[in-house]
Design an enzyme around this catalytic site. Structure first.
Site, PDB file in Angstrom:
ATOM      1  N   TRP A  16       0.831  -1.211   0.000  1.00 38.77           N
ATOM      2  CA  TRP A  16       0.000   0.000   0.000  1.00 38.77           C
ATOM      3  C   TRP A  16       0.856   1.247   0.000  1.00 38.77           C
ATOM      4  O   TRP A  16       0.543   2.230  -0.674  1.00 38.77           O
ATOM      5  CB  TRP A  16      -0.997  -0.030   1.155  1.00 38.77           C
ATOM      6  CG  TRP A  16      -2.011  -1.114   0.937  1.00 38.77           C
ATOM      7  CD1 TRP A  16      -2.112  -2.298   1.601  1.00 38.77           C
ATOM      8  CD2 TRP A  16      -3.018  -1.150  -0.091  1.00 38.77           C
ATOM      9  NE1 TRP A  16      -3.136  -3.062   1.070  1.00 38.77           N
ATOM     10  CE2 TRP A  16      -3.705  -2.378   0.039  1.00 38.77           C
ATOM     11  CE3 TRP A  16      -3.416  -0.266  -1.088  1.00 38.77           C
ATOM     12  CZ2 TRP A  16      -4.761  -2.741  -0.809  1.00 38.77           C
ATOM     13  CZ3 TRP A  16      -4.471  -0.627  -1.929  1.00 38.77           C
ATOM     14  CH2 TRP A  16      -5.130  -1.844  -1.786  1.00 38.77           C
ATOM     15  N   ASP A  18      -1.220   6.441   6.595  1.00 38.44           N
ATOM     16  CA  ASP A  18      -2.304   5.587   6.122  1.00 38.44           C
ATOM     17  C   ASP A  18      -2.564   4.553   7.207  1.00 38.44           C
ATOM     18  O   ASP A  18      -1.787   3.630   7.411  1.00 38.44           O
ATOM     19  CB  ASP A  18      -1.902   4.897   4.807  1.00 38.44           C
ATOM     20  CG  ASP A  18      -2.988   3.954   4.305  1.00 38.44           C
ATOM     21  OD1 ASP A  18      -4.033   3.813   4.978  1.00 38.44           O
ATOM     22  OD2 ASP A  18      -2.790   3.352   3.222  1.00 38.44           O
ATOM     23  N   LYS A  43     -12.401  -1.947   7.333  1.00 40.99           N
ATOM     24  CA  LYS A  43     -11.683  -2.923   8.147  1.00 40.99           C
ATOM     25  C   LYS A  43     -12.145  -2.804   9.607  1.00 40.99           C
ATOM     26  O   LYS A  43     -12.821  -3.672  10.117  1.00 40.99           O
ATOM     27  CB  LYS A  43     -10.164  -2.760   8.056  1.00 40.99           C
ATOM     28  CG  LYS A  43      -9.613  -3.192   6.691  1.00 40.99           C
ATOM     29  CD  LYS A  43      -9.091  -2.039   5.965  1.00 40.99           C
ATOM     30  CE  LYS A  43      -8.546  -2.251   4.582  1.00 40.99           C
ATOM     31  NZ  LYS A  43      -8.492  -3.500   3.931  1.00 40.99           N
TER      32      LYS A  43
HETATM   33  N1  PMP Z   1      -4.284   1.370   2.367  1.00 44.15           N
HETATM   34  C1  PMP Z   1      -4.335   0.237   3.071  1.00 44.15           C
HETATM   35  C2  PMP Z   1      -3.334   0.037   4.179  1.00 44.15           C
HETATM   36  C3  PMP Z   1      -5.275  -0.735   2.777  1.00 44.15           C
HETATM   37  O1  PMP Z   1      -5.310  -1.882   3.460  1.00 44.15           O
HETATM   38  C4  PMP Z   1      -6.207  -0.514   1.734  1.00 44.15           C
HETATM   39  C5  PMP Z   1      -7.294  -1.500   1.373  1.00 44.15           C
HETATM   40  N2  PMP Z   1      -7.030  -2.807   1.553  1.00 44.15           N
HETATM   41  C6  PMP Z   1      -6.121   0.676   1.017  1.00 44.15           C
HETATM   42  C7  PMP Z   1      -5.159   1.595   1.364  1.00 44.15           C
HETATM   43  C8  PMP Z   1      -7.042   0.979  -0.126  1.00 44.15           C
HETATM   44  O2  PMP Z   1      -8.324   1.226   0.365  1.00 44.15           O
HETATM   45  P1  PMP Z   1      -9.554   1.467  -0.610  1.00 44.15           P
HETATM   46  O3  PMP Z   1      -9.891   0.154  -1.224  1.00 44.15           O
HETATM   47  O4  PMP Z   1     -10.630   1.990   0.332  1.00 44.15           O
HETATM   48  O5  PMP Z   1      -9.157   2.495  -1.604  1.00 44.15           O
END
Ligand code: PMP
Length: 363
Positions: A104, A174, A198
């Site tokens: 991520w 994040d 989550k």
């Molecule tokens: N950052 C992290 C740490 C994540 O776990 C996720 C989703 N698994 C995201 C960003 C992306 O999130 P979204 O699908 O809401 O864009």
């Protein structure tokens, strides 16, 4: 199927039963309102009350200082990968530092590169993102517009156990996959963001907590739907917010405060749950191999491999047969990933622990 499985998905993920029960009970008719949360106008007094109360609950639970705004946005955490550099990097003539500790963070950095000058303050790519940097390993630019970190790398299962330290530039975090799993000291951050699906609620709403001095950086000519200041000025009601998702977040926050006893207690609970699984991994004589280095193991996403693909397939099939589902890990890591967010009951983790022990014995 009429009975619930144990859902180890990385997100959207398990929600607390009392929240689901309350939402079910109110689905046809919010008491005293006469319609459901799926149908009601976002301009109704009911929703304006829910939105204000959700912000207050969050401020109280986390301890958000007055010089921070709380924004309820859409577009997921991934839109923030772009909105952050658009709002707080653009026009600064400074670089942004990225501490890249997993998939991520890599993606967040990739989006920021489209917007401005981006540095890599640290990357653990060479070891397939199994570790976090020691302070001395960070190559920070003291002049950076901000430093971006990912508090919990959902795919690799690598997590900061406390608020990350990242030098003098504003810290941007994040926290999508571990927000509200422990207390955080918001005053250490310039901006902290998390998608809901989550630990907070269903997909559809993303929370951004931003300090006033960073909010002041947004260029007034930005498209308003990409502009933090515009959202703050309109109290997240520039357009129709995700009413139902925010209503569920409200119920989850109340569950955290009233049923779980707040974030300190939630952390104890999460530590106990994660230990159940890590103990099996560590005592399996190498049958299970954790992906993350032990010191940085995630309390939210427990990642591990079995001796070979055939064993992994058998493991997954056997688990599904007894109601332990969505355990397959991300292909970039392989093996298994048990996501055990706040709302995963201890009973679910115990059932998985017992299954893992039995499976290792049988081989
Ligand atoms: N950052 C992290 C740490 C994540 O776990 C996720 C989703 N698994 C995201 C960003 C992306 O999130 P979204 O699908 O809401 O864009």
């Amino acid at each position: 199927m009429t009975s619930r499985i144990y859902n180890f998905s990385s997100g959207p993920a398990v929600l607390p039963m009392p929240v689901l029960e309350r939402a079910r009970d109110e689905l046809l008719c919010l008491p005293g309102v006469g319609v459901s949360a799926l149908e009601i106008s976002h301009r109704s007094p009911w929703f304006e009350g829910v939105l204000a109360d959700t912000e207050q609950e969050l401020r109280r639970l986390v301890g958000i200082p007055d010089n921070y705004k709380v924004l309820f946005l859409q577009g997921g955490a991934r839109l923030q990968f772009s909105m952050i550099p658009i709002n707080i990097l653009r026009g600064t003539n400074k670089p942004a530092d990225y501490v890249v500790t997993g998939s991520w963070g890599t993606m967040a950095q990739g989006e920021a590169k489209r917007e401005g000058t981006v540095r890599t303050a640290y990357s653990s790519k060479a070891t397939n993102f199994d570790r976090l940097p020691a302070k001395a390993e960070l190559d920070l630019d003291p002049n950076a517009a901000y430093v971006h970190v990912t508090s919990n790398e959902t795919i690799q299962g690598v997590q900061y156990a406390s608020d990350p330290e990242a030098g003098s530039a504003p810290l941007v975090c994040d926290s999508s996959s571990d927000f509200l799993h422990r207390p955080v000291d918001i005053s250490k951050y310039g901006l902290l963001y998390a998608c809901a699906q989550k630990n907070l609620g269903p997909a559809g709403v993303t929370i951004v907590i931003i300090r006033d001095d960073l909010l002041a950086r947004s260029d007034k000519n930005l498209p308003s739907m990409l502009n933090y200041q515009a959202y703050a000025a309109e109290k997240s009601m520039q357009n129709t917010p995700p009413v139902f998702a925010i209503y569920i977040v409200n119920l989850v926050l109340k569950w955290l405060r009233n049923d779980m006893g707040g974030l300190e207690k939630m952390l104890d609970h999460n530590r106990r749950k994660a230990k159940l699984l890590y103990d099996v991994i560590d005592s399996s004589g190498g049958f299970y191999r954790g992906h993350a280095q032990p010191a940085v193991r995630s309390l939210m996403n427990v990642t591990f491999r079995l001796p070979d693909d055939a064993a992994q397939d058998r493991f997954l099939k056997g688990a599904e047969a007894i109601g332990l589902e969505y355990l397959k890990g991300h292909r970039s890591v392989g093996g298994m990933r048990a996501s055990i967010y706040n709302a995963m009951p201890v009973a679910g983790v115990e059932k998985l622990r017992d299954y893992m022990r039995d499976f290792a014995k049988k081989g």
